[in-house]
Design a protein around this motif. Structure first.
Motif, PDB file in Angstrom:
ATOM      1  N   LEU A 141       0.827  -1.201   0.000  1.00 59.24           N
ATOM      2  CA  LEU A 141       0.000   0.000   0.000  1.00 59.24           C
ATOM      3  C   LEU A 141       0.865   1.256   0.000  1.00 59.24           C
ATOM      4  O   LEU A 141       0.683   2.161  -0.827  1.00 59.24           O
ATOM      5  CB  LEU A 141      -0.946   0.002   1.200  1.00 59.24           C
ATOM      6  CG  LEU A 141      -1.882   1.206   1.334  1.00 59.24           C
ATOM      7  CD1 LEU A 141      -2.706   1.400   0.073  1.00 59.24           C
ATOM      8  CD2 LEU A 141      -2.796   1.036   2.551  1.00 59.24           C
ATOM      9  N   PHE A 142       1.832   1.311   0.912  1.00 62.94           N
ATOM     10  CA  PHE A 142       2.613   2.540   1.073  1.00 62.94           C
ATOM     11  C   PHE A 142       4.023   2.461   0.494  1.00 62.94           C
ATOM     12  O   PHE A 142       4.593   3.489   0.138  1.00 62.94           O
ATOM     13  CB  PHE A 142       2.667   2.921   2.555  1.00 62.94           C
ATOM     14  CG  PHE A 142       1.309   3.150   3.146  1.00 62.94           C
ATOM     15  CD1 PHE A 142       0.539   4.225   2.738  1.00 62.94           C
ATOM     16  CD2 PHE A 142       0.768   2.267   4.073  1.00 62.94           C
ATOM     17  CE1 PHE A 142      -0.729   4.439   3.265  1.00 62.94           C
ATOM     18  CE2 PHE A 142      -0.490   2.468   4.604  1.00 62.94           C
ATOM     19  CZ  PHE A 142      -1.247   3.559   4.194  1.00 62.94           C
ATOM     20  N   GLY A 143       4.578   1.261   0.385  1.00 65.16           N
ATOM     21  CA  GLY A 143       5.889   1.114  -0.228  1.00 65.16           C
ATOM     22  C   GLY A 143       5.796   1.128  -1.733  1.00 65.16           C
ATOM     23  O   GLY A 143       6.430   1.945  -2.411  1.00 65.16           O
ATOM     24  N   VAL A 144       4.976   0.226  -2.299  1.00 67.07           N
ATOM     25  CA  VAL A 144       4.806   0.173  -3.752  1.00 67.07           C
ATOM     26  C   VAL A 144       4.031   1.390  -4.249  1.00 67.07           C
ATOM     27  O   VAL A 144       4.434   2.060  -5.205  1.00 67.07           O
ATOM     28  CB  VAL A 144       4.095  -1.127  -4.170  1.00 67.07           C
ATOM     29  CG1 VAL A 144       3.789  -1.124  -5.666  1.00 67.07           C
ATOM     30  CG2 VAL A 144       4.945  -2.341  -3.818  1.00 67.07           C
TER      31      VAL A 144
ATOM     32  N   CYS B 140       2.190   6.698   7.371  1.00 64.73           N
ATOM     33  CA  CYS B 140       1.025   5.815   7.276  1.00 64.73           C
ATOM     34  C   CYS B 140       1.455   4.361   7.465  1.00 64.73           C
ATOM     35  O   CYS B 140       0.761   3.583   8.135  1.00 64.73           O
ATOM     36  CB  CYS B 140       0.334   5.985   5.930  1.00 64.73           C
ATOM     37  SG  CYS B 140      -0.598   7.534   5.772  1.00 64.73           S
ATOM     38  N   ALA B 141       2.616   3.976   6.912  1.00 62.25           N
ATOM     39  CA  ALA B 141       3.130   2.621   7.113  1.00 62.25           C
ATOM     40  C   ALA B 141       3.429   2.368   8.579  1.00 62.25           C
ATOM     41  O   ALA B 141       3.144   1.281   9.110  1.00 62.25           O
ATOM     42  CB  ALA B 141       4.387   2.413   6.274  1.00 62.25           C
ATOM     43  N   LEU B 142       3.986   3.366   9.262  1.00 66.40           N
ATOM     44  CA  LEU B 142       4.267   3.241  10.690  1.00 66.40           C
ATOM     45  C   LEU B 142       2.985   3.003  11.483  1.00 66.40           C
ATOM     46  O   LEU B 142       2.907   2.108  12.332  1.00 66.40           O
ATOM     47  CB  LEU B 142       4.971   4.508  11.179  1.00 66.40           C
ATOM     48  CG  LEU B 142       5.236   4.615  12.692  1.00 66.40           C
ATOM     49  CD1 LEU B 142       6.166   3.489  13.152  1.00 66.40           C
ATOM     50  CD2 LEU B 142       5.842   5.981  13.034  1.00 66.40           C
ATOM     51  N   GLY B 143       1.948   3.790  11.203  1.00 66.91           N
ATOM     52  CA  GLY B 143       0.690   3.645  11.926  1.00 66.91           C
ATOM     53  C   GLY B 143      -0.003   2.323  11.656  1.00 66.91           C
ATOM     54  O   GLY B 143      -0.453   1.644  12.590  1.00 66.91           O
TER      55      GLY B 143
ATOM     56  N   ALA C 294       1.816  -0.663  13.313  1.00 70.27           N
ATOM     57  CA  ALA C 294       1.561  -0.719  14.754  1.00 70.27           C
ATOM     58  C   ALA C 294       0.182  -1.312  15.037  1.00 70.27           C
ATOM     59  O   ALA C 294       0.011  -2.116  15.973  1.00 70.27           O
ATOM     60  CB  ALA C 294       1.675   0.685  15.352  1.00 70.27           C
ATOM     61  N   LEU C 295      -0.815  -0.946  14.229  1.00 71.67           N
ATOM     62  CA  LEU C 295      -2.155  -1.524  14.378  1.00 71.67           C
ATOM     63  C   LEU C 295      -2.146  -3.031  14.085  1.00 71.67           C
ATOM     64  O   LEU C 295      -2.820  -3.813  14.763  1.00 71.67           O
ATOM     65  CB  LEU C 295      -3.138  -0.817  13.447  1.00 71.67           C
ATOM     66  CG  LEU C 295      -3.538   0.611  13.824  1.00 71.67           C
ATOM     67  CD1 LEU C 295      -4.390   1.236  12.725  1.00 71.67           C
ATOM     68  CD2 LEU C 295      -4.292   0.615  15.157  1.00 71.67           C
ATOM     69  N   PHE C 296      -1.381  -3.431  13.082  1.00 74.20           N
ATOM     70  CA  PHE C 296      -1.250  -4.856  12.735  1.00 74.20           C
ATOM     71  C   PHE C 296      -0.718  -5.635  13.930  1.00 74.20           C
ATOM     72  O   PHE C 296      -1.232  -6.706  14.287  1.00 74.20           O
ATOM     73  CB  PHE C 296      -0.291  -4.985  11.539  1.00 74.20           C
ATOM     74  CG  PHE C 296      -0.314  -6.328  10.870  1.00 74.20           C
ATOM     75  CD1 PHE C 296      -0.879  -6.492   9.620  1.00 74.20           C
ATOM     76  CD2 PHE C 296       0.247  -7.440  11.485  1.00 74.20           C
ATOM     77  CE1 PHE C 296      -0.909  -7.737   8.997  1.00 74.20           C
ATOM     78  CE2 PHE C 296       0.233  -8.681  10.875  1.00 74.20           C
ATOM     79  CZ  PHE C 296      -0.347  -8.827   9.626  1.00 74.20           C
TER      80      PHE C 296
ATOM     81  N   ALA D 138       6.436  -6.502  13.818  1.00 73.58           N
ATOM     82  CA  ALA D 138       5.723  -6.035  12.623  1.00 73.58           C
ATOM     83  C   ALA D 138       6.200  -4.656  12.180  1.00 73.58           C
ATOM     84  O   ALA D 138       6.393  -4.409  10.979  1.00 73.58           O
ATOM     85  CB  ALA D 138       4.216  -6.010  12.883  1.00 73.58           C
ATOM     86  N   VAL D 139       6.412  -3.748  13.128  1.00 74.76           N
ATOM     87  CA  VAL D 139       6.801  -2.376  12.770  1.00 74.76           C
ATOM     88  C   VAL D 139       8.159  -2.341  12.060  1.00 74.76           C
ATOM     89  O   VAL D 139       8.258  -1.808  10.943  1.00 74.76           O
ATOM     90  CB  VAL D 139       6.798  -1.455  14.010  1.00 74.76           C
ATOM     91  CG1 VAL D 139       7.402  -0.099  13.670  1.00 74.76           C
ATOM     92  CG2 VAL D 139       5.371  -1.276  14.524  1.00 74.76           C
TER      93      VAL D 139
END
Length: 420
Positions: free
Chosen positions: A79-82, A110-113, A116-118, A155-156
């Motif tokens: 989502l945020f890398g690609v 956004c990837a960080l957030g 963390a939720l994952f 995960a983070v």
């Protein structure tokens, strides 16, 4: 940002993207990415190899059953890398440097957030998720010990280091992106025997998870140091002050990122269904499936590395309007990718038993594993073409077209034919 700094950045980036001959440009972008992919394959094989040295199919099955969770990390990465790196390359082609910085900051935070939720979600609902993964009374505890390190704690860093590699690669710094990824993988390979085997900490599968967590943290540190050292010389920005939920940029990231997420969910679903199906044949079959999947990662990751490496070159030239150069890059990449994959098909099909036997000296595992590996060989050439096509469409911002390829591959073609 001053015009002087924009000109300096422009001179650094456009030489590779606009003037370097295509074979050299593709190799400069793809070779570091492929080397990084090879190291990632070795690191994935290392977990399987050292856990396999315990000659305990339960420990090996636990690593296999946990694989869909780690694969699910790619949902956030895609989502945020690609999505973010694709947009950054296209903004670079249009010389929109402020937008490049803003899109990188949005992608990073956004990837960080989301990561963390994952991690939090898995910590809260791991009991239910272990059942979905296909664990049994024999494998549940060991699988949880592995996932506690790789997911709840890890995960983070696992997600951020790959997202950062994508963002760095988008501006043409493929070598730095690969060094960051490889640093973590190499550390993981060194730590695995110490944490897994009896002569070290003797932690088994849990040790493999701890080694993975520490290696991902190391990779993240590399990227943070790199961006700090190159501040003012890079368009990748993770300054919190640059972060804002710009609706237009966020939608453009999602236009490529969300189809990539759906592709990943198809991969996770396919692997979970396959593991559940395999589990009915016992831990020997699950262990064999895990080994064959890891061996199959070599051509798969290299094909993926080739396509990821050429994406910034394709995206830049697509956005700048140089379609002839873009097509030359795609054609050259396809030739080298298909030639490599055909060689791997021959090696795998002929040497399946020997390759499986490198990991576990168990006749049942070798019998199952060689069947699985030969079945996987049948689709490798098509897989290489698929990865390149998906990468090209993602680079050009055509997320829906890339999703169509993934649906054809995961739904139309994939089936548990090895068990028939």
């Amino acid at each position: 940002m001053s015009n002087e700094k924009e000109v300096s950045i422009d001179a650094q980036k456009t030489e590779l993207f606009e003037r370097t001959p295509i074979p050299q440009a593709v190799m400069k972008m793809a070779v570091p990415t492929v080397l990084s992919s090879l190291v990632m394959v070795i690191y994935n094989l290392a977990d399987t190899y050292f856990v396999g040295m315990l000659n305990n199919s339960t420990e090996n099955a636990a690593v296999t059953l946990a694989a869909p969770v780690l694969l699910a990390f790619n949902a956030v990465i895609n989502l945020f890398g690609v999505g973010g790196s694709s947009l950054m390359s296209r903004f670079l082609g249009q010389k929109e440097y402020a937008a490049v910085r803003k899109s990188s900051a949005i992608s990073f935070y956004c990837a960080l957030g989301f990561s963390a939720l994952f991690s939090l979600a898995f910590a809260l609902f791991h009991s239910q998720l272990l059942v979905v993964l296909g664990t049994t009374e024999d494998t549940a505890a060991t699988t949880w010990q592995y996932l506690r390190w790789t997911t709840v704690c890890g995960a983070v860093p696992a997600i951020l280091n790959v997202v950062l590699a994508n963002l760095v690669r988008s501006e043409g710094s493929a070598l730095h992106a690969s060094i960051g990824t490889m640093s973590g993988c190499l550390l993981n390979i060194l730590l695995d025997p110490i944490f897994i085997l009896p002569f070290g900490l003797g932690m088994g599968a849990a040790g493999a998870g701890l080694a993975t967590f520490l290696s991902n943290c190391t990779a993240c540190v590399y990227f943070f140091v790199l961006l700090w050292v190159r501040r003012g010389q890079t368009v990748v920005c993770i300054d919190p002050r640059a972060f804002s939920l710009d609706g237009k940029i966020f939608r453009q990231i999602c236009a490529v990122g969300i189809p990539a997420v759906i592709q990943n969910l198809l991969n996770v679903t396919g692997m979970t269904v396959l593991n559940n199906f395999t589990a009915s044949y016992g831990t020997t079959a699950v262990a064999a499936m895990g080994i064959s999947q890891k061996i199959n990662m070599i051509p798969m990751y290299i094909s993926m590395g080739i396509s990821q490496g050429v994406m910034p070159l394709v995206g830049y030239n697509y956005a700048s309007g140089n379609r002839a150069r873009m097509k030359q890059a795609v054609t050259f990449t396809a030739k080298i990718g298909i030639a490599f994959i055909l060689l791997m098909v021959i090696i795998y099909y002929v040497g399946a038993e020997g390759l499986i036997g490198l990991f576990m000296k168990d006749e049942g595992v070798i019998a199952y594993g060689s069947c699985f590996l030969r079945g996987m060989c049948l689709g490798l050439v098509f897989l290489a073409i698929d990865f390149l096509a998906v990468g090209v469409f993602q680079a050009c911002g055509m997320g829906t077209a890339s999703l169509a390829f993934a649906i054809l591959r995961k739904i139309v073609w994939r089936s548990p034919h090895c068990f028939s």
